[in-house]
Design a protein around this motif. Sequence first.
Motif, PDB file in Angstrom:
ATOM      1  N   ASN A   1     -53.909 -66.706 -61.821  1.00  0.00           N
ATOM      2  CA  ASN A   1     -54.117 -65.518 -60.999  1.00  0.00           C
ATOM      3  C   ASN A   1     -53.687 -64.246 -61.726  1.00  0.00           C
ATOM      4  OD1 ASN A   1     -55.151 -66.986 -58.861  1.00  0.00           O
ATOM      5  ND2 ASN A   1     -53.157 -67.253 -57.882  1.00  0.00           N
ATOM      6  N   GLN A   2     -52.619 -64.350 -62.521  1.00  0.00           N
ATOM      7  CA  GLN A   2     -52.193 -63.202 -63.315  1.00  0.00           C
ATOM      8  C   GLN A   2     -53.114 -63.014 -64.522  1.00  0.00           C
ATOM      9  OE1 GLN A   2     -49.830 -65.439 -62.134  1.00  0.00           O
ATOM     10  NE2 GLN A   2     -49.062 -64.031 -60.574  1.00  0.00           N
ATOM     11  N   TYR A   3     -53.426 -64.107 -65.188  1.00  0.00           N
ATOM     12  CA  TYR A   3     -54.230 -64.060 -66.412  1.00  0.00           C
ATOM     13  C   TYR A   3     -55.609 -63.440 -66.180  1.00  0.00           C
ATOM     14  CZ  TYR A   3     -57.053 -66.036 -70.244  1.00  0.00           C
ATOM     15  OH  TYR A   3     -57.922 -66.215 -71.289  1.00  0.00           O
ATOM     16  N   LYS A   4     -56.224 -63.740 -65.046  1.00  0.00           N
ATOM     17  CA  LYS A   4     -57.585 -63.240 -64.805  1.00  0.00           C
ATOM     18  C   LYS A   4     -57.622 -61.722 -64.621  1.00  0.00           C
ATOM     19  CE  LYS A   4     -57.607 -63.908 -59.762  1.00  0.00           C
ATOM     20  NZ  LYS A   4     -58.190 -64.689 -58.646  1.00  0.00           N
ATOM     21  N   GLU A   5     -56.450 -61.095 -64.423  1.00  0.00           N
ATOM     22  CA  GLU A   5     -56.397 -59.641 -64.275  1.00  0.00           C
ATOM     23  C   GLU A   5     -56.144 -58.934 -65.611  1.00  0.00           C
ATOM     24  OE1 GLU A   5     -53.423 -58.838 -61.364  1.00  0.00           O
ATOM     25  OE2 GLU A   5     -54.645 -59.573 -59.696  1.00  0.00           O
ATOM     26  N   TRP A   6     -55.992 -59.703 -66.700  1.00  0.00           N
ATOM     27  CA  TRP A   6     -55.688 -59.103 -67.991  1.00  0.00           C
ATOM     28  C   TRP A   6     -56.971 -58.754 -68.724  1.00  0.00           C
ATOM     29  CZ3 TRP A   6     -51.419 -62.865 -70.219  1.00  0.00           C
ATOM     30  CH2 TRP A   6     -50.322 -62.864 -69.342  1.00  0.00           C
ATOM     31  N   SER A   7     -57.076 -57.527 -69.182  1.00  0.00           N
ATOM     32  CA  SER A   7     -58.261 -57.113 -69.931  1.00  0.00           C
ATOM     33  C   SER A   7     -58.027 -57.111 -71.435  1.00  0.00           C
ATOM     34  CB  SER A   7     -58.726 -55.728 -69.478  1.00  0.00           C
ATOM     35  OG  SER A   7     -57.765 -54.737 -69.823  1.00  0.00           O
ATOM     36  N   ALA A   8     -56.780 -56.903 -71.867  1.00  0.00           N
ATOM     37  CA  ALA A   8     -56.516 -56.834 -73.305  1.00  0.00           C
ATOM     38  C   ALA A   8     -55.066 -57.196 -73.593  1.00  0.00           C
ATOM     39  CB  ALA A   8     -56.818 -55.440 -73.845  1.00  0.00           C
TER      40      ALA A   8
ATOM     41  N   SER B   1     -67.666 -68.715 -82.686  1.00  0.00           N
ATOM     42  CA  SER B   1     -68.738 -67.912 -82.091  1.00  0.00           C
ATOM     43  C   SER B   1     -68.863 -68.062 -80.579  1.00  0.00           C
ATOM     44  CB  SER B   1     -70.069 -68.272 -82.751  1.00  0.00           C
ATOM     45  OG  SER B   1     -70.352 -69.655 -82.560  1.00  0.00           O
ATOM     46  N   GLY B   2     -68.468 -69.193 -80.038  1.00  0.00           N
ATOM     47  CA  GLY B   2     -68.568 -69.383 -78.589  1.00  0.00           C
ATOM     48  C   GLY B   2     -69.970 -69.735 -78.125  1.00  0.00           C
ATOM     49  N   VAL B   3     -70.718 -70.482 -78.930  1.00  0.00           N
ATOM     50  CA  VAL B   3     -72.067 -70.904 -78.551  1.00  0.00           C
ATOM     51  C   VAL B   3     -71.998 -71.743 -77.275  1.00  0.00           C
ATOM     52  CG1 VAL B   3     -74.043 -72.313 -79.232  1.00  0.00           C
ATOM     53  CG2 VAL B   3     -72.903 -70.861 -80.915  1.00  0.00           C
ATOM     54  N   GLY B   4     -72.834 -71.414 -76.304  1.00  0.00           N
ATOM     55  CA  GLY B   4     -72.870 -72.171 -75.052  1.00  0.00           C
ATOM     56  C   GLY B   4     -71.936 -71.658 -73.982  1.00  0.00           C
ATOM     57  N   TYR B   5     -71.053 -70.724 -74.315  1.00  0.00           N
ATOM     58  CA  TYR B   5     -70.166 -70.154 -73.303  1.00  0.00           C
ATOM     59  C   TYR B   5     -70.951 -69.208 -72.404  1.00  0.00           C
ATOM     60  CZ  TYR B   5     -65.590 -71.733 -75.033  1.00  0.00           C
ATOM     61  OH  TYR B   5     -64.503 -72.484 -75.376  1.00  0.00           O
ATOM     62  N   PRO B   6     -70.802 -69.299 -71.073  1.00  0.00           N
ATOM     63  CA  PRO B   6     -71.460 -68.328 -70.193  1.00  0.00           C
ATOM     64  C   PRO B   6     -70.964 -66.913 -70.503  1.00  0.00           C
ATOM     65  CG  PRO B   6     -70.596 -70.197 -68.948  1.00  0.00           C
ATOM     66  CD  PRO B   6     -70.045 -70.312 -70.320  1.00  0.00           C
ATOM     67  N   SER B   7     -71.862 -65.941 -70.400  1.00  0.00           N
ATOM     68  CA  SER B   7     -71.493 -64.559 -70.719  1.00  0.00           C
ATOM     69  C   SER B   7     -70.357 -64.067 -69.828  1.00  0.00           C
ATOM     70  CB  SER B   7     -72.713 -63.637 -70.583  1.00  0.00           C
ATOM     71  OG  SER B   7     -73.257 -63.718 -69.275  1.00  0.00           O
ATOM     72  N   GLU B   8     -70.324 -64.518 -68.571  1.00  0.00           N
ATOM     73  CA  GLU B   8     -69.253 -64.087 -67.666  1.00  0.00           C
ATOM     74  C   GLU B   8     -67.903 -64.620 -68.126  1.00  0.00           C
ATOM     75  OE1 GLU B   8     -68.005 -64.150 -62.909  1.00  0.00           O
ATOM     76  OE2 GLU B   8     -69.812 -65.188 -63.595  1.00  0.00           O
ATOM     77  N   ALA B   9     -67.890 -65.864 -68.618  1.00  0.00           N
ATOM     78  CA  ALA B   9     -66.641 -66.449 -69.109  1.00  0.00           C
ATOM     79  C   ALA B   9     -66.116 -65.656 -70.291  1.00  0.00           C
ATOM     80  CB  ALA B   9     -66.856 -67.907 -69.490  1.00  0.00           C
ATOM     81  N   ILE B  10     -67.003 -65.242 -71.199  1.00  0.00           N
ATOM     82  CA  ILE B  10     -66.588 -64.444 -72.346  1.00  0.00           C
ATOM     83  C   ILE B  10     -66.104 -63.070 -71.891  1.00  0.00           C
ATOM     84  CG2 ILE B  10     -67.384 -63.325 -74.464  1.00  0.00           C
ATOM     85  CD1 ILE B  10     -69.310 -65.661 -74.848  1.00  0.00           C
ATOM     86  N   ARG B  11     -66.816 -62.479 -70.950  1.00  0.00           N
ATOM     87  CA  ARG B  11     -66.453 -61.152 -70.436  1.00  0.00           C
ATOM     88  C   ARG B  11     -65.074 -61.171 -69.790  1.00  0.00           C
ATOM     89  NH1 ARG B  11     -70.865 -60.365 -68.154  1.00  0.00           N
ATOM     90  NH2 ARG B  11     -70.350 -61.061 -66.047  1.00  0.00           N
ATOM     91  N   ASN B  12     -64.699 -62.274 -69.160  1.00  0.00           N
ATOM     92  CA  ASN B  12     -63.424 -62.354 -68.446  1.00  0.00           C
ATOM     93  C   ASN B  12     -62.241 -62.704 -69.336  1.00  0.00           C
ATOM     94  OD1 ASN B  12     -64.628 -61.693 -66.008  1.00  0.00           O
ATOM     95  ND2 ASN B  12     -64.959 -63.822 -65.404  1.00  0.00           N
ATOM     96  N   LEU B  13     -62.490 -63.031 -70.600  1.00  0.00           N
ATOM     97  CA  LEU B  13     -61.378 -63.302 -71.507  1.00  0.00           C
ATOM     98  C   LEU B  13     -60.718 -61.997 -71.926  1.00  0.00           C
ATOM     99  CD1 LEU B  13     -62.979 -65.935 -73.927  1.00  0.00           C
ATOM    100  CD2 LEU B  13     -61.109 -66.374 -72.309  1.00  0.00           C
ATOM    101  N   PRO B  14     -59.388 -61.950 -72.009  1.00  0.00           N
ATOM    102  CA  PRO B  14     -58.735 -60.736 -72.519  1.00  0.00           C
ATOM    103  C   PRO B  14     -59.074 -60.537 -73.998  1.00  0.00           C
ATOM    104  CG  PRO B  14     -57.136 -62.500 -72.239  1.00  0.00           C
ATOM    105  CD  PRO B  14     -58.415 -62.993 -71.641  1.00  0.00           C
TER     106      PRO B  14
END
Length: 208
Positions: free
Chosen positions: A105-112, A57-70
Motif C-alpha cells: 500500500n505504501q509502495y504503490k504510492e511511490w513515484s521515484a 527490457s521488460g518484454v511482456g510486462y503490461p504497460s500499466e505495471a511498468i508505469r506503476n514502478l517507481p
Amino acid sequence: ADLEADTQIASADVRRRGDGSLEISLRERKAVAKVASLPGSGAMVVRLVSPEGIQFSGVGYPSEAIRNLPEIVDYRTTGSGDKATIEGIEVAGPFLLAAQSAYPNQYKEWSALSLRDCFGAQEDSPGSNLRVTLRRGSQPADRPLLTEIVFSTANWRNELVILSRLDLDGLLRRPGVTAQAYVLKLSIQNRTSARPVPEPRLVPATPR
C-alpha cells in the motif's frame, strides 16, 4: 545458454521428455523499479531493474505495471549497456523489494527513488539516505501534500515498519500543520537518551 544471455531471464532449464519433445522452464527476474535514459539515438529508453540491480527490457510486462514502478533517479553508474551497475543498488534493491513485498500500500504510492544521497556500501555514513518521492494523485486534495519520505540507508527496515504504523493523513491534518507541502524524515534519531530512538518528523518542503 541463449535464453540465459537475455538479462530478463534469471535461469532456464531444458530437458528432453520420454516422447522426444523438449520441456523448457524459465524463471524471469522480478522488477522493483525502472530507469530511463537517453542513449545516442536520442529516444527515451526505459529499462526495468531487479532487486540485484540487473537491468532488463521488460518484454511482456503490461504497460500499466511498468508505469506503476517507481523510477530510480539521481543515480551514478559504472560500466555500460547490460553490464551497467547502479551505484548504491546493493542498498536500494533490497529496500525496494521489501517495500513491494511487505508494504504494497505504501509502495504503490511511490513515484521515484533518489539515490543522490545514497553512499552505497558506506550505509552507516552520516547523511546517507534513500529519498522517496510520492505520487501527487494518490493523496487527498484537501490537506497539505506529502512530497517526499526520507529513509536512512542504515536503518530503513525499522523505518518501513514505523511508516506502516503512522497515521499520515491525521498528522497532515493537525491544526499546527500550515505549510502547503511536507517532507517526512524517518531517519531522524532522538539522541537525548542513552539509546537513540527514531523520531519521525514532518518538515516543510522547500523547492529543489
